[in-house]
Design an enzyme around this catalytic site. Structure first.
Site, short mmCIF file in Angstrom:
data_model
loop_
_atom_site.label_atom_id
_atom_site.label_comp_id
_atom_site.label_asym_id
_atom_site.label_seq_id
_atom_site.Cartn_x
_atom_site.Cartn_y
_atom_site.Cartn_z
N HIS A 147 -11.38 -2.70 3.53
CA HIS A 147 -11.27 -2.37 4.96
C HIS A 147 -12.02 -1.09 5.34
CE1 HIS A 147 -8.36 -0.01 2.86
NE2 HIS A 147 -8.17 0.72 3.94
N ASP A 148 -12.55 -0.38 4.36
CA ASP A 148 -13.24 0.89 4.65
C ASP A 148 -14.76 0.77 4.61
OD1 ASP A 148 -10.90 2.35 4.88
OD2 ASP A 148 -10.82 2.83 2.74
N ASP B 94 0.86 -1.17 0.00
CA ASP B 94 0.00 0.00 0.00
C ASP B 94 0.91 1.23 0.00
OD1 ASP B 94 -2.37 1.60 0.48
OD2 ASP B 94 -3.22 -0.18 1.44
N GLU C 285 -6.33 3.95 -5.91
CA GLU C 285 -7.62 4.01 -5.22
C GLU C 285 -8.34 5.19 -5.86
OE1 GLU C 285 -9.66 4.37 -0.80
OE2 GLU C 285 -7.91 5.55 -1.25
N ASP D 228 -2.98 4.70 -2.26
CA ASP D 228 -4.01 5.31 -1.42
C ASP D 228 -4.35 6.72 -1.91
OD1 ASP D 228 -5.40 4.85 1.24
OD2 ASP D 228 -4.43 6.75 1.69
O1 ISL Z 1 -14.09 5.41 4.07
C1 ISL Z 1 -14.12 6.50 3.57
C2 ISL Z 1 -14.66 7.68 4.26
O2 ISL Z 1 -15.88 7.38 4.84
C3 ISL Z 1 -13.54 6.69 2.28
O3 ISL Z 1 -13.92 7.86 1.73
C4 ISL Z 1 -12.03 6.63 2.50
O4 ISL Z 1 -11.64 7.59 3.42
C5 ISL Z 1 -11.33 6.93 1.22
O5 ISL Z 1 -11.67 5.91 0.38
C6 ISL Z 1 -9.84 6.96 1.44
O6 ISL Z 1 -9.40 5.76 1.99
C7 ISL Z 1 -8.04 5.51 2.13
O7 ISL Z 1 -7.34 6.59 2.73
C8 ISL Z 1 -7.65 6.88 4.09
C9 ISL Z 1 -7.68 5.64 4.98
O8 ISL Z 1 -8.28 5.96 6.21
C10 ISL Z 1 -8.43 4.51 4.34
O9 ISL Z 1 -8.36 3.37 5.16
C11 ISL Z 1 -7.83 4.29 2.98
O10 ISL Z 1 -8.35 3.17 2.32
C12 ISL Z 1 -6.57 7.82 4.55
O11 ISL Z 1 -5.31 7.29 4.30
#
Ligand code: ISL
Length: 551
Positions: A327-328, A98, A254, A199
């Site tokens: 994971h989100d 990542d 992403e 990310d």
């Molecule tokens: O889960 C979200 C907000 O409710 C998404 O918008 C998420 O924040 C967005 O997809 C970005 O995610 C990534 O970056 C973030 C991290 O917290 C997430 O785990 C990651 O997948 C910041 O690094």
């Protein structure tokens, strides 16, 4: 369309904190992944994506990195990483790391320096602005609550953090920042990794006017204000030239904030930027004006159309990755299936969708055994910074905490972060200690060990469909053609390549559907029910994959 290993492969995402704990401290670790690597291999996986394992104070579970060249203490040592990489390669699989370079941790040495003084050589590594009328430079909201600017006493200025205040945004305008990022990428690629999941990569170029936004809907703010900034393509082209193009690797962005129309600017084959993106259409489908904790209803028609629009937009020029959970987001079977009444059938149906749309499928750990949303009752059981911040805001403003907790039971990110359930043992066999987050109490009924032994399990269905995808290039490269029928709950589409048609029929409901014979007349390759007593009838949540030759 060019053929590549990363188009044909299947991705498996590991969230290391919750995968397997080898030393009883309650936190998953690299040795734990090594011990369980054959679970992934036996599934038929080609590519493993590891959520961040770098040194981090864990404000956002590793998405806040304090040292890109070292491993998080709880996860192990660099020597463990080397063993893991070797074990993965020995089995013919590949590893993606990542890459979190929109921001660092505030505990990264660059930020520690940057905040010291306005003339520190690292000052420009981050985005600093003086107060405006005694307050923050603009009204931008952070993803994780509150204003996106934090005041720093030391120099009397604000820094930008689109995520938590412990995740300051890097200043990509600064060439030295970009060089440092390329250097750390080379470090990992030279170790032999096979690519990166990047990310929030569409967010790296900022709109430097920092104008107030008057948009209401958070997903619109992401799309129009934070993502797709003026220099994003220039930066990605440079990254490609300097690093990506020099290795046999894959890059997956992403794709948060990217519209279908913009997709090929990032992944078009002739663009020299990224190889593929994860799009967010279906993931934000139930997010209301204020995001995930403000859910809104949606129809199946809208859900299916999102995949169709993305497929059309990517065409033969670009490539995407298909996923229904990570994971989100909440667990895919709880979100898009019927975990209460048709858990097994709907989990298998969703797997069928995942593996038969056009794009590289990505499985999130635990979905291969149909893990469900967790039954947390109290705020104390949650761990995610996003949710805890939002709860604090509710508390401070005197709004209804019970209603918030009810929404959290559907929408929280922590649903995906509970320990992977390995066996019918306490904490699902994830740890012999106290897990950092409570395991789902359904571990007795949903776990890897039992499903390995049951030929009709979700796990064995995943194995079957992954093999099917490997046997039929049509499922990888074939054109995607939806077939419209009247029943809005039933989704049918064809994949077509060189005279072969594979038809996928999915009943997204608990109601029986009568099909016309001709639609079902092909050779049955796979079905999520073990008995096939019905020719013209689709049972609740039934999924069928059929083959038609030379049509
Ligand atoms: O889960 C979200 C907000 O409710 C998404 O918008 C998420 O924040 C967005 O997809 C970005 O995610 C990534 O970056 C973030 C991290 O917290 C997430 O785990 C990651 O997948 C910041 O690094």
């Amino acid at each position: 369309m060019r053929r590549n290993w990363w188009k044909e492969g299947v991705i498996y995402q590991i969230y290391p904190r919750s995968f397997f704990d080898s030393d009883g401290d309650g936190i998953g670790d690299l040795k734990g992944i090594i011990q369980k690597i054959d679970h992934i291999h036996k599934l038929g996986i080609d590519i493993i994506w590891l959520s961040p394992i770098y040194k981090s104070p864990n404000d956002d579970n590793g998405y806040d990195i304090s040292d890109y060249y070292d491993i998080m203490d709880e996860f192990g040592k660099m020597t463990d990483f080397d063993v893991l990489l070797n074990e993965i390669h020995k089995r013919g699989m590949r590893l993606l790391m990542d890459l979190v370079v929109n921001h660092t941790s505030d505990e990264h040495k660059w930020f520690q320096e940057s905040r010291k003084s306005k003339d520190n050589p690292y000052r420009d590594y981050y985005i600093w602005r003086p107060p405006v009328n005694g307050g923050p430079p603009n009204n931008w909201p952070s993803f994780f609550g509150g204003n996106a600017w934090e005041f720093d006493e030391e120099t009397g200025e604000y820094y930008l953090h689109l995520f938590t205040r412990k995740q300051p945004d890097l200043n990509w305008e600064n060439e030295k920042v970009r060089e440092d990022v390329y250097q750390l990428m080379r470090f990992w690629l030279d170790k032999g990794i096979d690519g990166f999941r990047m990310d929030v990569i569409p967010l790296i170029s900022k709109r430097l006017e920092f104008e107030d936004t008057n948009l209401e809907e958070f997903s619109e703010i992401i799309h129009k204000v934070y993502a797709n900034g003026p220099r994003v393509h220039e930066f990605l082209k440079e990254m490609n030239r300097e690093v990506l193009s020099k290795y046999d690797m894959v890059s997956i962005g992403e794709g948060v904030g990217i519209s279908p129309e913009q997709a090929n600017l990032y992944v078009g084959e002739s663009r020299g930027e990224l190889d593929m993106i994860f799009h967010f259409g279906h993931m934000f489908i139930d997010h209301g004006v204020n995001g995930r904790m403000d859910p809104k209803p949606y129809s199946l028609k809208e859900f299916f159309e999102i995949f169709e629009n993305w497929d059309k937009a990517l065409g033969n020029e670009g490539w995407g990755s298909i996923y229904l959970g990570n994971h989100d987001f909440p667990r895919m079977v709880s979100r898009f299936g019927d975990a209460e009444n048709y858990w097994k059938e709907s989990a298998k149906l969703l797997a069928t969708l995942l593996f038969s749309l056009k794009g590289t499928p990505s499985i999130y750990q635990g979905d291969e055994i149909g893990m469900t949303n967790v039954d947390f009752q109290k705020i104390e059981e949650y761990r995610d910074v996003e949710l805890l911040n939002a709860y604090r805001e509710i508390q401070d403003s005197g709004r209804n905490k019970q209603a918030f907790l009810k929404t959290a039971q559907k929408q929280a990110r922590d649903h995906a972060r509970t320990p992977l359930q390995w066996a019918p043992l306490p904490h699902g066999g994830f740890t012999t200690g106290n897990p950092w987050i409570r395991a789902n109490s359904n571990w007795k009924n949903i776990n890897v060990a039992q499903q390995e032994a049951d030929p009709t399990s979700i796990l064995n269905y995943y194995k079957e469909i992954i093999q099917l995808r490997k046997m039929y290039p049509t499922l990888v490269y074939g054109d995607f053609e939806p077939i419209r029928i009247e029943n809005p709950n039933v989704y049918i589409f064809d994949r077509k390549l060189e005279g072969e048609t594979i038809r996928v029929i999915l009943n997204f409901s608990s109601e029986t559907h009568i099909c016309t014979e001709s639609i079902l007349s092909g050779k049955l390759l796979l079905c999520n029910y073990s008995t096939d007593e019905t020719m013209g009838r689709l049972r609740a949540w039934e999924a069928r994959v059929l083959e038609f030759s030379q049509q």
